[in-house]
Design an enzyme around this catalytic site. Structure first.
Site, short mmCIF file in Angstrom:
data_model
loop_
_atom_site.label_atom_id
_atom_site.label_comp_id
_atom_site.label_asym_id
_atom_site.label_seq_id
_atom_site.Cartn_x
_atom_site.Cartn_y
_atom_site.Cartn_z
N ASP A 183 41.66 -15.35 10.17
CA ASP A 183 41.58 -13.98 9.56
C ASP A 183 42.16 -14.07 7.96
O ASP A 183 41.67 -14.29 6.92
CB ASP A 183 41.65 -12.69 9.77
CG ASP A 183 40.45 -12.46 10.84
OD1 ASP A 183 39.38 -13.34 11.03
OD2 ASP A 183 40.69 -11.68 11.65
N SER A 184 43.22 -14.09 7.94
CA SER A 184 44.47 -14.11 7.20
C SER A 184 44.04 -14.92 6.29
O SER A 184 44.29 -16.00 5.18
CB SER A 184 45.47 -13.66 7.14
OG SER A 184 45.90 -14.48 8.13
N CYS A 210 17.78 4.11 22.15
CA CYS A 210 18.25 4.95 23.81
C CYS A 210 18.39 6.27 23.07
O CYS A 210 17.68 6.78 22.64
CB CYS A 210 19.62 3.75 23.79
SG CYS A 210 19.90 4.53 25.83
N TYR A 211 19.27 6.30 22.91
CA TYR A 211 19.73 7.87 22.75
C TYR A 211 19.18 8.75 21.17
O TYR A 211 18.20 9.29 21.04
CB TYR A 211 21.22 8.94 22.79
CG TYR A 211 21.34 9.93 21.98
CD1 TYR A 211 21.43 10.64 23.16
CD2 TYR A 211 21.96 10.17 20.78
CE1 TYR A 211 22.21 11.92 22.71
CE2 TYR A 211 21.87 11.32 20.34
CZ TYR A 211 22.01 12.92 21.79
OH TYR A 211 22.77 13.44 20.96
N LYS A 227 33.82 -11.15 12.75
CA LYS A 227 34.69 -12.47 12.63
C LYS A 227 33.69 -14.04 12.87
O LYS A 227 34.58 -15.28 11.44
CB LYS A 227 35.23 -12.42 14.47
CG LYS A 227 35.97 -13.91 14.83
CD LYS A 227 37.32 -13.54 14.23
CE LYS A 227 38.62 -14.28 14.08
NZ LYS A 227 39.51 -13.76 13.82
N GLU A 243 19.64 -4.73 20.52
CA GLU A 243 21.35 -5.51 20.32
C GLU A 243 22.21 -5.59 21.62
O GLU A 243 22.85 -7.15 21.55
CB GLU A 243 22.28 -4.58 19.80
CG GLU A 243 22.97 -3.37 20.76
CD GLU A 243 21.57 -2.23 21.09
OE1 GLU A 243 20.85 -2.22 21.25
OE2 GLU A 243 22.34 -1.34 21.37
N HIS A 276 17.87 -1.67 25.02
CA HIS A 276 19.00 -2.13 23.92
C HIS A 276 19.06 -3.56 23.22
O HIS A 276 19.18 -4.46 24.07
CB HIS A 276 20.14 -2.34 24.56
CG HIS A 276 21.06 -0.46 24.29
ND1 HIS A 276 21.64 0.53 23.64
CD2 HIS A 276 20.84 0.45 26.02
CE1 HIS A 276 21.61 1.49 24.38
NE2 HIS A 276 21.92 1.54 25.19
N GLY A 296 23.92 6.61 22.51
CA GLY A 296 25.34 7.49 22.12
C GLY A 296 25.25 8.73 23.79
O GLY A 296 24.60 8.32 24.65
#
Ligand code: XMP
Length: 514
Positions: free
Chosen positions: A227-228, A82-83, A370, A171, A169, A55
């Site tokens: 997606d749709s 991190c934060y 996605k 990630e 990080h 953050g």
């Protein structure tokens, strides 16, 4: 259905979604919540583990985002990043202060591989650092299990209480063994089985949709995008004939796309979707006339969409539900989940008008990233060429034309984009590039063509490689290919005298121009 869950508590860091994404890569279901979420609510979710994100604040300042000490006393394993790591130390009695040097970028970290977090990680490993503050003293009960040249506490642990803190990080893909570290946390420390899989998700969703809809009638907004399409086919599988799919051609689609969508999903295609096509180009163009501001355009397009659906719904009689292909990043980036600032209001979330004439909205893909939507699509038997189609934003070319949208500008960007896509495919790069398209800048400049002065538009070509569309890098397309695209666009598309290639990564740019 998702009994085994890890929750990510968001302190406003830019990588909050990536954390959740990486956890799901370990086949563990994961959701993002704001740091303001009530402790009781967290307890009620009964998570197997909690991850605190990075953050922008300094945890020792008075009004910074914070959490209660009790969060660390629930008996649930907690990993602070991190934060989140600094906050854990701060709240539990350690010391966090401004670092003598800011650490930013790829950094070699020396780790203690006896820590459960670093099992099977190399003892010297490259990690992504980005911090001003640092942990100068760990809280009681913790031991330091990683450091760098400038950072004495790059990671710390209290195995007894199952509390872990990482300054870097894991990630971010630049942290070479980051996924391994997160896997170590969710599987080894939290004891997750890692059994969250797409076939079960699809099966459960189909069942849940059936129960929810009952005998109701459902209207689905089909755009032909991934997606749709996945949402529509999932709905069709769940409720068959109760579904009607309306495809609004808003005049902001790629060249010939309306006909292509109709060919696949219409009555002559392989699906039975009760497909209705509405040609509403003029309506959208007139609503967009004179509007330049991107968020306004998104809202107008979103609202007009809903209006068109309402009209269609009236024609086909009472409709109980409206389906939308909203996916998880839309939800989080629209500021509805987690703590993110509103970056762009995605039309299928932020732009919804308040007076919707349907009983309820169903968003069967709302929890998916996605690439998980694609997996669900394959699971549903949708052909690969549709499932791996590059994404196309709901507001379409409306946000690829910078400034005011006009029919003439739509024609220019459609033609330029068609040439670009054709040449990229001819050169064999169409499958390897994540997303690529032409956009029309709002800039006109002086050129010269056949001894004549021109004053025409500049087209920008964009191509990015990305795994999750949250971060992206400009793709390296060979210069000869770009040159061919440039010369064809200039020669074949009236109104264009300049072509540019966008090199910006995300961040700091976004993938779309607006
Ligand atoms: P950005 O531009 O935010 O794009 O980096 C990330 C991904 O989202 C798509 N995108 C949108 N999709 N409505 C959508 O349905 C929108 O308003 C919108 N804006 C961006 C973009 O194409 C990319 O895949």
């Amino acid at each position: 259905m998702n009994q085994e869950k890890v929750i990510v508590i968001d302190f406003g860091g830019q990588y909050n979604q990536l954390v959740a994404r990486r956890v799901r890569e370990c086949n563990v279901y994961c959701e993002i919540y704001s740091y303001k979420t009530d402790l009781e609510q967290i307890k009620a979710m009964n998570p197997k583990g909690i991850i605190l994100t990075g953050g922008p604040n300094s945890c020792y300042e008075a009004d910074s985002a914070t959490c209660s000490k009790e969060l660390f006393e629930l008996g649930i394993p907690v990993l602070g990043l991190c934060y989140g790591a600094q906050l854990m130390m701060h709240v539990l009695g350690g010391k966090v202060e401004k670092a003598p040097v800011r650490e930013y970028g790829k950094t070699e970290v020396v780790v203690d591989t006896t820590s459960p977090l670093f099992q099977n990680v190399s003892d010297h490993t490259i990690c992504w650092m980005s911090h001003f503050d640092y942990i100068s003293k760990v809280a009681d009960g913790f031991r330091t299990v990683a450091h760098t040249a400038d950072c004495p506490v790059a990671a710390a642990e209290d195995q007894r209480r199952n509390l872990y803190a990482i300054q870097f990080h894991p990630e971010v893909l630049h942290t070479e063994e980051g996924t391994k570290m997160l896997r170590n946390f969710v599987i080894n420390v939290c004891g997750c089985a890692g059994i969250w899989k797409m076939d079960a998700f699809v099966e459960n969703s189909v069942k849940a949709i059936r129960e929810k809809v009952g005998n109701g009638k459902v209207l689905c907004a089909l755009s032909g995008g991934v997606d749709s399409s996945v949402a529509a086919v999932m709905m069709a599988k769940a409720i068959g004939d109760q579904l009607t799919c309306v495809f609004v051609d808003h005049g902001l689609l790629r060249k010939n796309e309306g006909d292509e969508v109709e060919a696949v999903f219409g009555p002559d295609g392989p699906y039975n979707l009760n497909f209705i096509r509405v040609n509403a180009q003029e309506r959208f163009y007139s609503k967009l006339a004179g509007v330049e501001e991107p968020e306004k355009k998104r809202k107008i397009i979103g609202e007009e969409f809903i209006r068109v659906f309402e009209e269609e719904a009236k024609k086909i009689g009472a409709v109980d539900f409206l389906v939308q292909g909203t996916i998880y990043p839309d939800v989080v980036e629209s500021g509805l989940g987690g703590e993110s600032a509103v970056i762009k209001s995605h039309h299928n979330v932020g732009g919804l008008p308040s007076c919707v004439d349907f009983k309820e909205i169903i968003e069967p893909l709302r929890d998916l990233f996605k690439d998980e939507v694609r997996k669900a699509g394959l699971e549903l038997g949708i052909p690969e060429y549709l499932v791996f189609r590059q994404p196309f934003p709901g507001p379409g070319l409306g946000i690829r034309i910078i400034g005011e949208v006009t029919a003439e500008k739509v024609r220019i960007v459609q033609d330029a984009d068609a040439i670009y896509r054709e040449e990229v495919a001819n050169a064999g790069y169409d499958k390897s590039i994540g997303q690529y398209f032409a956009a029309l800048t709002n800039m006109r400049s002086v050129g010269v063509m056949g001894d004549e002065r021109t004053y025409d538009y500049a087209v920008a070509l964009r191509a990015v490689n990305t795994i999750d569309f949250m971060t992206a890098e400009a793709a390296e397309i060979p210069f000869e290919v770009l040159q061919k695209v440039m010369s064809r666009i200039i020669n074949e598309v009236k109104g264009v005298n300049r072509v540019m290639y966008d090199l910006t990564s995300k961040p700091p740019g976004t993938i779309e121009f607006e």
